[in-house]
Write an enzyme that holds these catalytic residues in place. Structure first.
Site, PDB file in Angstrom:
ATOM      1  N   ALA A  46       0.693  -1.308  -0.046  1.00  0.00           N
ATOM      2  CA  ALA A  46      -0.166  -0.007   0.189  1.00  0.00           C
ATOM      3  C   ALA A  46       1.063   1.296   0.011  1.00  0.00           C
ATOM      4  O   ALA A  46       0.831   2.178  -0.850  1.00  0.00           O
ATOM      5  CB  ALA A  46      -1.038  -0.073   1.194  1.00  0.00           C
ATOM      6  N   GLN A 182       3.912 -14.006  -1.054  1.00  0.00           N
ATOM      7  CA  GLN A 182       4.496 -12.714  -0.629  1.00  0.00           C
ATOM      8  C   GLN A 182       5.322 -12.743   0.709  1.00  0.00           C
ATOM      9  O   GLN A 182       6.211 -12.200   0.958  1.00  0.00           O
ATOM     10  CB  GLN A 182       3.568 -11.522  -0.706  1.00  0.00           C
ATOM     11  CG  GLN A 182       3.222 -11.079  -1.965  1.00  0.00           C
ATOM     12  CD  GLN A 182       1.906 -11.605  -2.283  1.00  0.00           C
ATOM     13  OE1 GLN A 182       1.580 -12.602  -1.790  1.00  0.00           O
ATOM     14  NE2 GLN A 182       1.182 -10.779  -3.053  1.00  0.00           N
ATOM     15  N   ASP A 223      -4.347  -2.287   3.481  1.00  0.00           N
ATOM     16  CA  ASP A 223      -4.598  -1.693   2.115  1.00  0.00           C
ATOM     17  C   ASP A 223      -5.497  -0.674   2.110  1.00  0.00           C
ATOM     18  O   ASP A 223      -5.688   0.317   1.268  1.00  0.00           O
ATOM     19  CB  ASP A 223      -4.686  -2.777   1.140  1.00  0.00           C
ATOM     20  CG  ASP A 223      -3.572  -3.746   0.781  1.00  0.00           C
ATOM     21  OD1 ASP A 223      -2.813  -3.254  -0.238  1.00  0.00           O
ATOM     22  OD2 ASP A 223      -3.415  -4.805   1.460  1.00  0.00           O
ATOM     23  N   ASN A 233      -7.173  -6.188   3.862  1.00  0.00           N
ATOM     24  CA  ASN A 233      -5.679  -6.467   3.863  1.00  0.00           C
ATOM     25  C   ASN A 233      -5.585  -7.820   2.908  1.00  0.00           C
ATOM     26  O   ASN A 233      -6.639  -8.453   2.453  1.00  0.00           O
ATOM     27  CB  ASN A 233      -4.947  -6.508   5.226  1.00  0.00           C
ATOM     28  CG  ASN A 233      -3.542  -6.791   5.066  1.00  0.00           C
ATOM     29  OD1 ASN A 233      -2.849  -5.948   4.446  1.00  0.00           O
ATOM     30  ND2 ASN A 233      -2.922  -7.893   5.592  1.00  0.00           N
ATOM     31  N   LYS A 234      -4.574  -8.309   2.861  1.00  0.00           N
ATOM     32  CA  LYS A 234      -4.216  -9.383   1.893  1.00  0.00           C
ATOM     33  C   LYS A 234      -5.058 -10.664   2.342  1.00  0.00           C
ATOM     34  O   LYS A 234      -5.324 -10.975   3.768  1.00  0.00           O
ATOM     35  CB  LYS A 234      -2.757  -9.745   2.059  1.00  0.00           C
ATOM     36  CG  LYS A 234      -2.435 -10.922   1.166  1.00  0.00           C
ATOM     37  CD  LYS A 234      -2.796 -10.746  -0.314  1.00  0.00           C
ATOM     38  CE  LYS A 234      -2.011  -9.727  -0.673  1.00  0.00           C
ATOM     39  NZ  LYS A 234      -2.523  -9.505  -2.307  1.00  0.00           N
TER      40      LYS A 234
END
Length: 326
Positions: A46, A182, A223, A233-234
């Site tokens: 982000a 990630q 994010d 978020n992810k």
């Protein structure tokens, strides 16, 4: 090393798709180059997207102010869930009446502010955790919210770094973060560079790490943070928040103020990006599901405010689970 910066009249960024095998830099000379890098996640995270948006706006108005509108509109929509991308574009463009050089100056200010604010929030987050957990603190994290997701410091991993610098950090449990890994590719790489003890676990084991008492806190980035304290978020963050609540340990979100979106009432109003299903059924060139398998590849999930123990920014600490709102 900075993840993204302006150099010799164009944008230079780390190609995050090449890690951990190689550190490769991208020279992005057009807005189209930048959009491609963002969409394929060569630039991600982000805060880094906020910086990319600001620098991309500068690139657009410098190349051709008359055509900048269409380019900037495409850049703002390159990844719709993270609010920072549009925030960075809009902030830089507010200087457009003063000319392209003013837009670039504002974009460069965004770069430097990202470093300062993330160092500040990292220290605040470390202070908050040390007030609630005994040393050394074992931390679990998800996805990548380190220097690669920012300019050079990090949000969630910035908190981890601050604990490490104070000799107050134990071990970091890193969720691999399917489907693009990630956590195992990027976060583990960053922690190795910093000499921080860490263990990678598969996403499905994340809640069990907490249930077994291996971690004292969950620390993640964001994010987008809605006005009611919901956190986007992810994908895979929500299960960790549920597990943290069950285990009775803090669930801490570390993000800059630019991630707080007061114009969005709750997480329910946020567009959740759905990415190409090929990311799920392939790992590299290896196919891991039968041909024709249907997929649903949510890139992000929503963690409700009542599961968020605290949000730490460069300016403050908010406690959504206690009813505090951004």
């Amino acid at each position: 090393m900075r993840t993204i910066e302006w150099r010799d009249g164009h944008i230079v960024a780390v190609d995050q798709t090449a890690l951990p095998d190689a550190v490769r830099m991208l020279d992005l000379r057009t807005v189209e180059d930048l959009i491609d890098a963002i969409k394929r996640l060569a630039i991600r995270g982000a805060p880094a997207l906020g910086v990319a948006g600001a620098l991309g706006a500068a690139l657009a108005v410098r190349d051709d102010p008359d055509l900048a509108g269409d380019r900037v509109a495409a850049l703002r929509q390159a990844r719709p869930t993270a609010v920072n991308l549009a925030w960075g574009v809009d902030r830089a463009l507010r200087r457009l009446p003063d000319g392209p050089d003013a837009v670039l100056a504002e974009a460069l200010a965004v770069v430097e502010e990202d470093v300062r604010c993330n160092r500040t929030l990292a220290g605040r987050g470390a202070d908050w955790l040390l007030g609630r957990a005994a040393r050394p603190v074992n931390v679990q994290t998800h996805c990548n919210a380190g220097g690669l997701a920012c300019v050079e410091w990090g949000t969630a991993l910035g908190v981890v770094r601050a604990l490490h610098e104070r000799d107050a950090l134990g071990r970091v449990y890193v969720d691999e973060t399917r489907p693009l890994l990630q956590g195992s590719r990027l976060t583990a790489w960053e922690l190795a560079q910093l000499g921080i003890a860490h263990t990678v676990v598969v996403d499905g084991a994340g809640p069990s790490v907490l249930a077994r008492g291996l971690a004292d806190a969950v620390v993640v980035g964001a994010d987008r943070i809605a006005a009611n304290g919901d956190v986007i978020n992810k994908i895979g963050t929500y299960p960790l928040a549920l597990a943290a609540a069950r285990a009775g340990i803090p669930f801490l979100v570390a993000a800059p103020e630019s991630t707080v979106d007061l114009a969005t009432p709750s997480g329910a109003e946020v567009e959740i990006e759905v990415r190409d299903g090929a990311e799920i059924v392939h790992i590299g060139q290896t196919t891991i599901a039968p041909a024709g398998t249907e997929t649903l590849n949510f890139a992000f999930d929503l963690t409700p405010a009542d599961l968020v123990t605290a949000i730490v920014t460069e300016a403050r600490v908010i406690h959504p689970a206690k009813g505090e709102r951004p």
